[in-house]
Design an enzyme around this catalytic site. Structure first.
Site, short mmCIF file in Angstrom:
data_model
loop_
_atom_site.label_atom_id
_atom_site.label_comp_id
_atom_site.label_asym_id
_atom_site.label_seq_id
_atom_site.Cartn_x
_atom_site.Cartn_y
_atom_site.Cartn_z
N CYS A 21 1.27 -1.60 0.18
CA CYS A 21 0.23 0.34 0.33
C CYS A 21 1.12 1.30 0.08
O CYS A 21 0.36 2.19 0.75
CB CYS A 21 -1.45 0.17 1.27
SG CYS A 21 -2.70 -1.16 1.13
N TYR A 27 -1.86 3.93 1.37
CA TYR A 27 -3.00 4.39 -0.09
C TYR A 27 -2.49 6.21 -0.70
O TYR A 27 -3.36 6.83 -1.34
CB TYR A 27 -3.99 4.81 0.20
CG TYR A 27 -4.67 3.17 0.60
CD1 TYR A 27 -3.89 2.11 0.26
CD2 TYR A 27 -6.14 2.95 0.60
CE1 TYR A 27 -3.82 0.67 -0.17
CE2 TYR A 27 -6.50 1.51 0.53
CZ TYR A 27 -5.08 0.89 -0.19
OH TYR A 27 -6.30 -0.74 0.59
N TRP A 33 -5.02 5.30 4.88
CA TRP A 33 -4.84 3.97 5.28
C TRP A 33 -4.05 3.70 6.38
O TRP A 33 -4.61 2.82 6.67
CB TRP A 33 -4.97 3.49 3.80
CG TRP A 33 -5.08 1.91 4.08
CD1 TRP A 33 -5.96 1.33 3.89
CD2 TRP A 33 -4.32 0.91 4.26
NE1 TRP A 33 -5.93 -0.09 4.39
CE2 TRP A 33 -4.44 0.17 4.37
CE3 TRP A 33 -2.77 1.51 4.36
CZ2 TRP A 33 -3.88 -1.32 4.75
CZ3 TRP A 33 -1.84 0.27 5.13
CH2 TRP A 33 -2.30 -1.18 4.77
N TYR A 49 -9.86 -5.98 -6.66
CA TYR A 49 -8.92 -4.77 -5.95
C TYR A 49 -7.44 -5.82 -5.61
O TYR A 49 -7.30 -6.71 -4.85
CB TYR A 49 -9.58 -5.51 -4.16
CG TYR A 49 -9.23 -4.12 -3.32
CD1 TYR A 49 -8.98 -3.09 -3.28
CD2 TYR A 49 -8.80 -5.12 -2.39
CE1 TYR A 49 -8.54 -2.38 -2.35
CE2 TYR A 49 -8.20 -4.72 -1.31
CZ TYR A 49 -8.31 -3.45 -1.03
OH TYR A 49 -8.01 -2.09 0.07
N HIS A 50 -6.56 -4.78 -5.74
CA HIS A 50 -4.62 -5.27 -4.70
C HIS A 50 -4.70 -6.07 -6.65
O HIS A 50 -3.78 -7.01 -6.72
CB HIS A 50 -5.06 -6.18 -4.09
CG HIS A 50 -4.56 -5.37 -2.87
ND1 HIS A 50 -5.37 -6.33 -1.42
CD2 HIS A 50 -4.81 -4.18 -2.35
CE1 HIS A 50 -5.10 -5.06 -1.04
NE2 HIS A 50 -4.98 -4.18 -1.70
N HIS A 74 -2.70 -0.35 -7.20
CA HIS A 74 -3.79 -0.28 -6.44
C HIS A 74 -4.41 0.73 -8.17
O HIS A 74 -5.12 1.67 -7.81
CB HIS A 74 -3.76 0.73 -5.33
CG HIS A 74 -3.77 0.28 -3.98
ND1 HIS A 74 -2.61 -0.31 -3.63
CD2 HIS A 74 -4.51 -0.87 -2.74
CE1 HIS A 74 -2.07 -1.63 -2.59
NE2 HIS A 74 -3.64 -1.30 -2.71
#
Length: 697
Positions: free
Chosen positions: A291, A335, A353, A553-554, A639
């Protein structure tokens, strides 16, 4: 320096070599790998003093699509290259997890590679296989590096997947482009823990494809394959400048994030030329890079800031293949948006985040001085979305573009756009809204025409999760900052998408892949498997060949040196069904003729310089006449955000035979210094790239 791990969780940077006859015979005399008893050198698999269980909780196999079905093993036969008495190849297809096939170790220790070929007796549209390692408590024979290939006649096999499996006893799933086959071959090129030259398998199952066969290549939709298996979920990806290899990483753990061990990152490298996946555990920087903020600097180094270790900075030096420790950020973050500026600094903003919530104003990293400086004139408040979860999500994943005069343009995901100046103490100026678009968290923005400042934006959802994505699309055209750019709304994509990825191709089109209708982290529900291609000549989208594996996601998408696209990852949720330890390779339609044969591609024989300053002139010699050139900046992505990629079309100013004179734009905000691909094109068909480093001076 970083520490290397044994093969697949964890394995060396080279495939394991077969033992010498002397070593093999010595091993056979003292070790029985098919029993629960383990030699003293094996013990419990561990590294850096941690048990395998502590570092790698058992990951679940990637989900096979709901409509796939296991093919009955009844009537199957197998052929193996080697088998130990009492552990025949038929044990791999007997439906029992308590028996297993094992290659011979006594009286002869059979060396790698090993293989098993399954004959299903009839043709099926095959979409995936599962490999279950032995379940008797021993790790001996776990397959590491491998190749999976299919055949209809048992003589001619086509590779559909390759890579390296993680070294544990969990079920491994490999999904690939649906292919008609009667025979399935699994080749083991290494033993996952490098314990010996043997291979074992408790069960090998084969599944029909979830959907229909892919369209014919003559339909101009491109083609998927092979699948690359990784010993981790690839949440972040970057191109290694000096080698052209693909570097991916997850977190402190290959399958999950969080926890207290936030001082390391598990990485893997895919050697594209050799088609080998290797892994390393990065401990020297004390940084869990999950992240993180991510971009490539002027030297082609990957700079990762914050994330799970919320104030750390690490940078990857491609020539030395090493991660190095950078300075500590002033504001802890996760993030964040991050972009390299036209002066060579790295700008970050946002990221609640990790490291506390709110007040994540801008700061600037100087890679040369290895220092961070707060920019008081760059407040985060103007770029916040109206997310239902508040500032925790509202300042995530900004769409940033380094531009002229040290400015950074923020195109989204908020509907409000902004200019951030990074000179002195920084500045901020409103840049209007993205027409009538909503906030578009986890959407995409791609600078497909840097000379004219054109950015494509697509998709995203008003809120980070439990929110429907849009199919919205816009073209933003930048001018001289801080002037408000023009925004044009174009026709929608065919599909709503959140968590998708966009990749700029050598011909100037943009490939949009993956995503789901409703943003729902760690879920594959309502996945969009049909990618779309944006054509800037018509501002329209065309649907391409569907991919086999959901990418939500990811997940990541990245341009590879030959003009293909890697689409991988998704998940990182521990013991869940949506961890995807793999990457599918997409070959755009320009790889093929209208009849489906491989297209004849132009070639670049030589480039007159390895590096050139902005505004400089150089020559490219090709293997034949070509019609155009383009350069695309090498990428790093995580991301859904890729602030590195941008494309510049280069028009020759002179031609002598097949030697072309080209000039780089003089503004470093346009031709952002760093590592670039250069492609020659003939009729829209690109060459394999060469590498060009653009410098500021």
């Amino acid at each position: 320096m970083f520490s290397l791990l044994p093969l697949v969780l964890l394995f060396p940077l080279c495939p394991a070599s077969p033992l010498s006859p002397e070593a093999a015979n010595a091993g056979a005399a003292s070790i029985n790998p098919a029993t629960n008893g383990k030699p003293s050198s094996e013990g419990t698999t561990s590294f850096d003093g941690q048990s395998l269980a502590a570092i790698a909780p058992a990951p679940a196999a990637a989900a096979v699509m709901a409509s796939s079905a296991s093919i009955s093993q009844t009537g199957w036969t197998v052929t193996v290259d080697s088998a130990q008495a009492g552990n025949p190849g038929t044990n791999a297809i007997d439906g029992s997890t308590t028996t297993f096939w094992h290659t011979e170790y006594n009286p002869v220790l059979a060396g790698l590679p090993h293989q098993i070929i399954v004959d299903m007796k009839s043709n099926y549209l095959v979409g995936s296989i599962t490999y279950l390692p032995r379940q008797d408590g021993s790790f001996n024979g776990n397959i590491g590096e491998h190749v999976i290939s299919l055949s209809t006649d048992g003589a001619t096999f086509t590779t559909v997947a390759l890579g390296t499996y993680i070294d544990d006893t969990t079920l491994k799933t490999t999904t690939f482009t649906p292919t008609t086959a009667r025979y399935v071959k699994l080749q083991a090129l290494s033993e996952a823990g490098n314990r010996g030259p043997w291979t074992s398998c408790a069960e090998l199952n084969i599944y029909t494809a979830a959907g229909p066969a892919p369209p014919a290549l003559s339909a101009g939709k491109g083609a998927w394959g092979p699948t690359i298996d990784f010993p981790l979920v690839p949440v972040s990806a970057a191109i290694e400048y000096s080698s052209g290899n693909l570097l991916v990483w997850s977190s402190y753990n290959p399958s999950t994030f969080g926890g207290s061990n936030l001082v390391q990152t598990i990485t893997a490298t895919y050697n594209i030329g050799a088609r080998i996946v290797t892994s390393a555990l990065i401990t020297n920087t004390g940084h869990d890079m999950f992240c993180e903020g991510l971009s490539m600097n002027f030297n082609g180094q990957v700079v990762a800031s914050g994330g799970n270790t919320d104030a750390a900075t690490s940078y990857y030096d491609s020539p030395s293949n090493a991660w190095n420790k950078g300075a500590t950020m002033k504001i802890p973050r996760g993030y964040q948006a991050q972009a390299t500026t036209s002066t060579g600094n790295v700008f970050v903003i946002g990221a609640s985040w990790s490291g506390g919530q709110g007040g994540k104003n801008g700061e600037l990293y100087n890679p040369t001085a290895n220092t961070w400086t707060l920019l008081g004139g760059c407040p985060v408040a103007p770029m916040l979305t109206a997310d239902a979860q508040g500032v925790y999500r509202a300042d995530n994943h900004g769409w940033l573009f380094g531009w002229k005069n040290a400015y950074v343009f923020q195109a989204g995901p908020s509907k409000a756009m902004n200019w951030y100046g990074t000179s002195g103490g920084g500045s901020q100026a409103a840049a209007g809204t993205r027409a009538a678009d909503t906030d578009s968290m986890c959407g995409n923005a791609a600078m497909y025409d840097a000379v004219n400042g054109k950015i494509l934006t697509v998709g995203g959802s008003p809120d980070y999760q439990q929110s429907d994505g849009t199919a919205n699309a816009h073209i933003i055209t930048l001018g001289t900052p801080p002037a408000v750019p023009t925004v044009v709304t174009i026709g929608n994509m065919a599909y709503q998408r959140a968590f998708a990825n966009s990749v700029i191709l050598p011909d100037g089109t943009v490939f949009i892949t993956g995503g789901q209708i409703t943003a729902n982290p760690f879920s594959d529900q309502r996945s969009q498997l049909t990618p779309e291609l944006f054509n800037p000549a018509t501002n329209t989208f065309t649907q391409m060949a569907p991919q086999a594996i959901p990418r939500n996601y990811h997940s990541v998408g990245i341009l590879l040196p030959d003009g293909s696209v890697g689409s991988g990852g998704g998940g990182l949720c521990g013991n869940c069904a949506t961890n995807h330890y793999d990457m599918e390779i997409y070959r755009p339609a320009y790889f093929f003729t209208t009849t489906g044969a491989l297209a004849t591609r132009p070639t670049i024989s030589s480039v007159s310089v390895a590096s050139i300053k902005v505004g400089g002139t150089f020559t490219v010699t090709t293997g034949g006449a070509v019609t155009s050139f383009s350069i695309i900046r090498m990428s790093s992505t995580t991301h859904t955000v890729n602030t590195d990629q941008r494309r510049i079309a280069l028009t020759p100013s002179g031609t002598t035979g097949t030697t072309y004179t080209l000039t780089i734009p003089a503004d470093p905000g346009v031709a952002l210094p760093g590592a670039w691909y250069i492609f020659a094109l003939t009729g829209g068909v690109p060459s394999v790239s060469k590498t060009l480093k653009i410098t500021l001076t």
